[in-house]
Design a protein around this motif. Structure first.
Motif, PDB file in Angstrom:
ATOM      1  N   SER A 160      11.412 -10.109   2.917  1.00  0.00           N
ATOM      2  CA  SER A 160      10.656  -9.071   2.205  1.00  0.00           C
ATOM      3  C   SER A 160      11.634  -8.152   1.495  1.00  0.00           C
ATOM      4  CB  SER A 160       9.794  -8.270   3.195  1.00  0.00           C
ATOM      5  OG  SER A 160      10.615  -7.689   4.199  1.00  0.00           O
ATOM      6  N   GLY A 161      11.083  -7.268   0.676  1.00  0.00           N
ATOM      7  CA  GLY A 161      11.886  -6.262   0.005  1.00  0.00           C
ATOM      8  C   GLY A 161      12.076  -6.543  -1.478  1.00  0.00           C
ATOM      9  N   GLY A 162      11.216  -5.963  -2.310  1.00  0.00           N
ATOM     10  CA  GLY A 162      11.378  -6.048  -3.755  1.00  0.00           C
ATOM     11  C   GLY A 162      11.190  -7.432  -4.330  1.00  0.00           C
ATOM     12  N   LEU A 163      10.404  -8.267  -3.672  1.00  0.00           N
ATOM     13  CA  LEU A 163      10.255  -9.657  -4.124  1.00  0.00           C
ATOM     14  C   LEU A 163       9.115  -9.807  -5.137  1.00  0.00           C
ATOM     15  CD1 LEU A 163      10.583 -11.465  -0.668  1.00  0.00           C
ATOM     16  CD2 LEU A 163      12.398 -10.943  -2.324  1.00  0.00           C
ATOM     17  N   ALA A 203       0.829  -1.213   0.000  1.00  0.00           N
ATOM     18  CA  ALA A 203       0.000   0.000   0.000  1.00  0.00           C
ATOM     19  C   ALA A 203       0.862   1.262   0.000  1.00  0.00           C
ATOM     20  CB  ALA A 203      -0.946  -0.012   1.195  1.00  0.00           C
ATOM     21  N   ARG A 204       2.050   1.183   0.570  1.00  0.00           N
ATOM     22  CA  ARG A 204       2.918   2.361   0.663  1.00  0.00           C
ATOM     23  C   ARG A 204       3.360   2.901  -0.701  1.00  0.00           C
ATOM     24  NH1 ARG A 204       7.874   0.768   3.903  1.00  0.00           N
ATOM     25  NH2 ARG A 204       6.242   0.000   5.233  1.00  0.00           N
ATOM     26  N   HIS A 205       3.237   2.101  -1.723  1.00  0.00           N
ATOM     27  CA  HIS A 205       3.704   2.553  -3.033  1.00  0.00           C
ATOM     28  C   HIS A 205       2.639   3.308  -3.820  1.00  0.00           C
ATOM     29  CE1 HIS A 205       7.305   0.206  -2.530  1.00  0.00           C
ATOM     30  NE2 HIS A 205       6.646  -0.918  -2.449  1.00  0.00           N
ATOM     31  N   VAL A 206       1.403   3.270  -3.325  1.00  0.00           N
ATOM     32  CA  VAL A 206       0.313   3.822  -4.142  1.00  0.00           C
ATOM     33  C   VAL A 206      -0.460   4.878  -3.361  1.00  0.00           C
ATOM     34  CG1 VAL A 206       0.079   1.725  -5.515  1.00  0.00           C
ATOM     35  CG2 VAL A 206      -1.283   1.988  -3.431  1.00  0.00           C
ATOM     36  N   VAL A 261      12.277 -14.416  12.542  1.00  0.00           N
ATOM     37  CA  VAL A 261      13.103 -13.259  12.208  1.00  0.00           C
ATOM     38  C   VAL A 261      12.713 -12.813  10.804  1.00  0.00           C
ATOM     39  CG1 VAL A 261      15.038 -13.903  13.685  1.00  0.00           C
ATOM     40  CG2 VAL A 261      14.976 -14.715  11.305  1.00  0.00           C
ATOM     41  N   ARG A 262      12.850 -11.516  10.560  1.00  0.00           N
ATOM     42  CA  ARG A 262      12.560 -11.009   9.202  1.00  0.00           C
ATOM     43  C   ARG A 262      13.816 -10.405   8.622  1.00  0.00           C
ATOM     44  NH1 ARG A 262      10.191  -6.195   6.437  1.00  0.00           N
ATOM     45  NH2 ARG A 262       9.921  -5.069   8.402  1.00  0.00           N
ATOM     46  N   LEU A 263      14.126 -10.826   7.387  1.00  0.00           N
ATOM     47  CA  LEU A 263      15.255 -10.269   6.641  1.00  0.00           C
ATOM     48  C   LEU A 263      14.697  -9.411   5.512  1.00  0.00           C
ATOM     49  CD1 LEU A 263      16.428 -12.830   8.076  1.00  0.00           C
ATOM     50  CD2 LEU A 263      17.904 -13.121   6.088  1.00  0.00           C
ATOM     51  N   ASP A 264      14.979  -8.131   5.588  1.00  0.00           N
ATOM     52  CA  ASP A 264      14.522  -7.192   4.561  1.00  0.00           C
ATOM     53  C   ASP A 264      15.766  -6.619   3.874  1.00  0.00           C
ATOM     54  OD1 ASP A 264      11.964  -5.691   3.664  1.00  0.00           O
ATOM     55  OD2 ASP A 264      13.336  -4.048   4.094  1.00  0.00           O
ATOM     56  N   THR A 265      16.814  -7.438   3.838  1.00  0.00           N
ATOM     57  CA  THR A 265      18.136  -7.019   3.379  1.00  0.00           C
ATOM     58  C   THR A 265      18.068  -6.152   2.125  1.00  0.00           C
ATOM     59  OG1 THR A 265      18.925  -9.128   4.207  1.00  0.00           O
ATOM     60  CG2 THR A 265      20.442  -7.867   2.820  1.00  0.00           C
ATOM     61  N   VAL A 268       5.228  -9.149   0.266  1.00  0.00           N
ATOM     62  CA  VAL A 268       5.324  -8.719  -1.136  1.00  0.00           C
ATOM     63  C   VAL A 268       4.563  -7.410  -1.296  1.00  0.00           C
ATOM     64  CG1 VAL A 268       4.795  -9.275  -3.526  1.00  0.00           C
ATOM     65  CG2 VAL A 268       5.549 -11.079  -1.977  1.00  0.00           C
ATOM     66  N   GLY A 269       5.225  -6.410  -1.831  1.00  0.00           N
ATOM     67  CA  GLY A 269       4.591  -5.111  -1.967  1.00  0.00           C
ATOM     68  C   GLY A 269       4.362  -4.702  -3.401  1.00  0.00           C
ATOM     69  N   GLY A 270       5.373  -4.065  -3.972  1.00  0.00           N
ATOM     70  CA  GLY A 270       5.214  -3.437  -5.275  1.00  0.00           C
ATOM     71  C   GLY A 270       4.773  -4.365  -6.382  1.00  0.00           C
ATOM     72  N   TYR A 271       5.152  -5.624  -6.309  1.00  0.00           N
ATOM     73  CA  TYR A 271       4.744  -6.514  -7.400  1.00  0.00           C
ATOM     74  C   TYR A 271       3.224  -6.537  -7.539  1.00  0.00           C
ATOM     75  CZ  TYR A 271       4.390 -10.304 -10.663  1.00  0.00           C
ATOM     76  OH  TYR A 271       4.091 -11.029 -11.797  1.00  0.00           O
ATOM     77  N   MET A 286       7.486  -4.840  12.984  1.00  0.00           N
ATOM     78  CA  MET A 286       8.339  -3.659  13.225  1.00  0.00           C
ATOM     79  C   MET A 286       9.067  -3.221  11.960  1.00  0.00           C
ATOM     80  SD  MET A 286      11.451  -5.453  15.368  1.00  0.00           S
ATOM     81  CE  MET A 286      10.391  -6.276  16.535  1.00  0.00           C
ATOM     82  N   PRO A 287       9.172  -1.889  11.762  1.00  0.00           N
ATOM     83  CA  PRO A 287       9.987  -1.352  10.673  1.00  0.00           C
ATOM     84  C   PRO A 287      11.417  -1.084  11.172  1.00  0.00           C
ATOM     85  CG  PRO A 287       8.791   0.435  11.673  1.00  0.00           C
ATOM     86  CD  PRO A 287       8.433  -0.814  12.453  1.00  0.00           C
ATOM     87  N   HIS A 288      12.306  -0.770  10.258  1.00  0.00           N
ATOM     88  CA  HIS A 288      13.662  -0.384  10.653  1.00  0.00           C
ATOM     89  C   HIS A 288      13.636   0.844  11.560  1.00  0.00           C
ATOM     90  CE1 HIS A 288      14.457  -2.749   6.939  1.00  0.00           C
ATOM     91  NE2 HIS A 288      15.423  -3.229   7.703  1.00  0.00           N
ATOM     92  N   ALA A 289      12.637   1.695  11.354  1.00  0.00           N
ATOM     93  CA  ALA A 289      12.555   2.916  12.161  1.00  0.00           C
ATOM     94  C   ALA A 289      12.523   2.600  13.654  1.00  0.00           C
ATOM     95  CB  ALA A 289      11.310   3.713  11.768  1.00  0.00           C
TER      96      ALA A 289
HETATM   97  O1  LIG Z   1       9.639  -3.944  -1.550  1.00  0.00           O
HETATM   98  P1  LIG Z   1       8.192  -4.276  -1.657  1.00  0.00           P
HETATM   99  O2  LIG Z   1       7.950  -5.679  -2.175  1.00  0.00           O
HETATM  100  O3  LIG Z   1       7.416  -3.256  -2.375  1.00  0.00           O
HETATM  101  O4  LIG Z   1       7.608  -4.354  -0.156  1.00  0.00           O
HETATM  102  C1  LIG Z   1       7.523  -3.259   0.653  1.00  0.00           C
HETATM  103  C2  LIG Z   1       8.815  -3.044   1.374  1.00  0.00           C
HETATM  104  O5  LIG Z   1       8.717  -1.867   2.090  1.00  0.00           O
HETATM  105  C3  LIG Z   1       9.305  -2.070   3.319  1.00  0.00           C
HETATM  106  O6  LIG Z   1      10.689  -1.885   3.182  1.00  0.00           O
HETATM  107  P2  LIG Z   1      11.398  -0.615   3.720  1.00  0.00           P
HETATM  108  O7  LIG Z   1      12.842  -0.721   3.353  1.00  0.00           O
HETATM  109  O8  LIG Z   1      10.687   0.617   3.315  1.00  0.00           O
HETATM  110  O9  LIG Z   1      11.223  -0.855   5.244  1.00  0.00           O
HETATM  111  P3  LIG Z   1      11.550   0.189   6.374  1.00  0.00           P
HETATM  112  O10 LIG Z   1      10.544   1.271   6.264  1.00  0.00           O
HETATM  113  O11 LIG Z   1      11.410  -0.599   7.595  1.00  0.00           O
HETATM  114  O12 LIG Z   1      12.950   0.595   6.142  1.00  0.00           O
HETATM  115  C4  LIG Z   1       8.943  -3.451   3.655  1.00  0.00           C
HETATM  116  O13 LIG Z   1       9.747  -3.932   4.676  1.00  0.00           O
HETATM  117  C5  LIG Z   1       9.117  -4.138   2.342  1.00  0.00           C
HETATM  118  O14 LIG Z   1      10.424  -4.581   2.205  1.00  0.00           O
END
Ligand SMILES: O=P(O)(O)OC[C@H]1O[C@H](OP(=O)(O)OP(=O)(O)O)[C@H](O)[C@@H]1O
Length: 388
Positions: A276-279, A142-145, A240-244, A296-299, A182-185
């Motif tokens: 997560s992250g760009g998958l 949702a954050r992308h739109v 654990v979540r890896l958003d590398t 999964v977000g942007g996809y 939780m977010p990185h914030a």
């Molecule tokens: O990449 P998408 O598939 O579109 O999914 C949305 C991404 O947005 C967030 O990352 P972000 O780096 O913004 O997380 P943060 O705010 O915790 O740094 C979230 O953790 C996903 O990785």
């Protein structure tokens, strides 16, 4: 129609709901068309159809947006038949409208928008679902739109069979609670080197029914942070979540396997790994055997809308479609072999075919229920039946 009705847009560039409802959310040429037809005393009785491809192409898409389309057309003196939300389609109409043209002409723009965008997102979400059928997959996009369409995105994700959504207000609109950890914030707010404090505070603060999913890639190596999270939360750690981030990802699968190894070694076999992250679907296929879940977000949220058009196919009972489109009111069918068929409504369909266009409105009254879980069940059944 109240042409100058005040609209509550707040400070945002959002077309207000009342403009959608009363048909002002339209392209100007429909207003010119109405002016001209009224001037000429014409208002033909027509059949119009919403179609992407005229004939089956072998590429199925997942239908969304039907509920909003029904509410858009509710109260107009028209009959509408449509496929159900969550059905796969491939060629021919997904919706058929019969009525006097000027009664619904100005709604074409919003009608196509509702159906096209939701179907595009639902189709992308189904790609994701099919790529990892046994994994937990959450909608993060949702954050992308634009925030005004978050509920549409989340509904499309659920109809396609994703397991959860992240957007709070979107979830409230569609009656499905959002989830998230939780977010990185949050980690950054506690400061570098104080990740343990953040994970511990989260564990102390949030409701017991929120899974303890520690984000483990903020400042340090994923293996190091995963071990520290496990040592901090012990058996309370769910995942654990890896958003590398992409610039550090290298061999993501190897990083995940390494984290798995280190957790198992320390008898945290029960702790899951969530990534997560760009998958997209290819990533999910590659990683589904080494993780428990995906975000999964942007996809999904950034998917191209389906290219639906509305075309008049009969005018006062006569076939009349423009070049490139098929004249005559049509039906679409699904046969037991999973094939999609298009035929004239006035002729018999395949003897073993299931007719897919069903009543949606009769003289403006909605004659159908809209349940997300039912739509998701239809999508899952269609996926089994159709050769995708
Ligand atoms: O990449 P998408 O598939 O579109 O999914 C949305 C991404 O947005 C967030 O990352 P972000 O780096 O913004 O997380 P943060 O705010 O915790 O740094 C979230 O953790 C996903 O990785």
């Amino acid at each position: 129609m109240p042409r100058d009705a005040p609209s509550d847009t707040g400070p945002f560039d959002i077309v207000p709901v009342d403009a959608i409802r009363d048909g002002r959310a339209t392209d100007a040429y429909f207003e010119r068309t109405r002016t001209t037809l009224e001037h000429a005393g014409k208002n033909p009785h027509v059949v119009a159809e919403v179609t992407a491809d005229q004939f089956p192409t072998g590429e199925f898409e997942l239908l969304g947006g039907v509920k909003d389309a029904a509410h858009l057309l509710e109260g107009l003196p028209i009959d509408v038949d449509a496929m159900r939300e969550g059905r796969l389609f491939d060629g021919g109409p997904v919706m058929r409208i019969e009525g006097d043209y000027l009664d619904f002409a100005r709604y074409e723009t919003s009608l196509l928008g509702f159906l096209s965008h939701a179907s595009g997102c639902a189709t992308a979400a189904l790609d994701v679902r099919r790529a990892a059928p046994d994994s937990q997959v959450l909608s993060f996009g949702a954050r992308h739109v634009h925030p005004s369409i978050a509920a549409m995105i989340e509904r499309a994700a659920l109809v396609a069979g994703l397991d959860g959504i992240s957007h709070v207000a979107g979830g409230e609109v569609i009656g499905h609670e959002a989830s998230g950890t939780m977010p990185h914030a949050l980690l950054i707010a506690f400061g570098r080197g104080h990740q343990e404090d953040a994970w511990r505070a989260f564990d102390e603060a949030v409701d017991a029914d929120v899974p303890r999913v520690a984000l483990v890639d903020t400042y340090s190596d994923e293996k190091d942070e995963a071990i520290r999270a496990a040592e901090t939360l012990g058996d309370r750690l769910d995942s654990v979540r890896l958003d590398t981030t992409g610039s550090r990802r290298g061999n993501f699968r190897h990083i995940i396997e390494e984290v798995r190894w280190e957790l198992d070694l320390r008898e945290h076999d029960d702790a899951g790994i969530f990534v997560s992250g760009g998958l997209g679907p290819n990533d999910l296929r590659d990683l589904r055997d080494v993780v428990e879940g995906f975000g999964v977000g942007g996809y999904v949220s950034n998917a191209d809308p389906v290219d639906f058009a509305l075309d008049i196919v009969e005018r006062d009972g006569e076939p009349c479609a423009k070049r490139g489109k098929l004249s005559g009111a049509k039906d679409v069918y699904r046969t037991p072999d999973g094939a999609h068929h298009v035929g004239l409504a006035s002729r018999p369909g395949p003897t073993d075919g299931e007719r897919l266009l069903e009543p949606l409105l009769r003289d403006g009254e909605i004659v159908r229920e809209f349940d997300i879980d039912d739509a998701a069940r239809r999508a899952a059944a269609d996926v089994k039946n159709v050769d995708l």
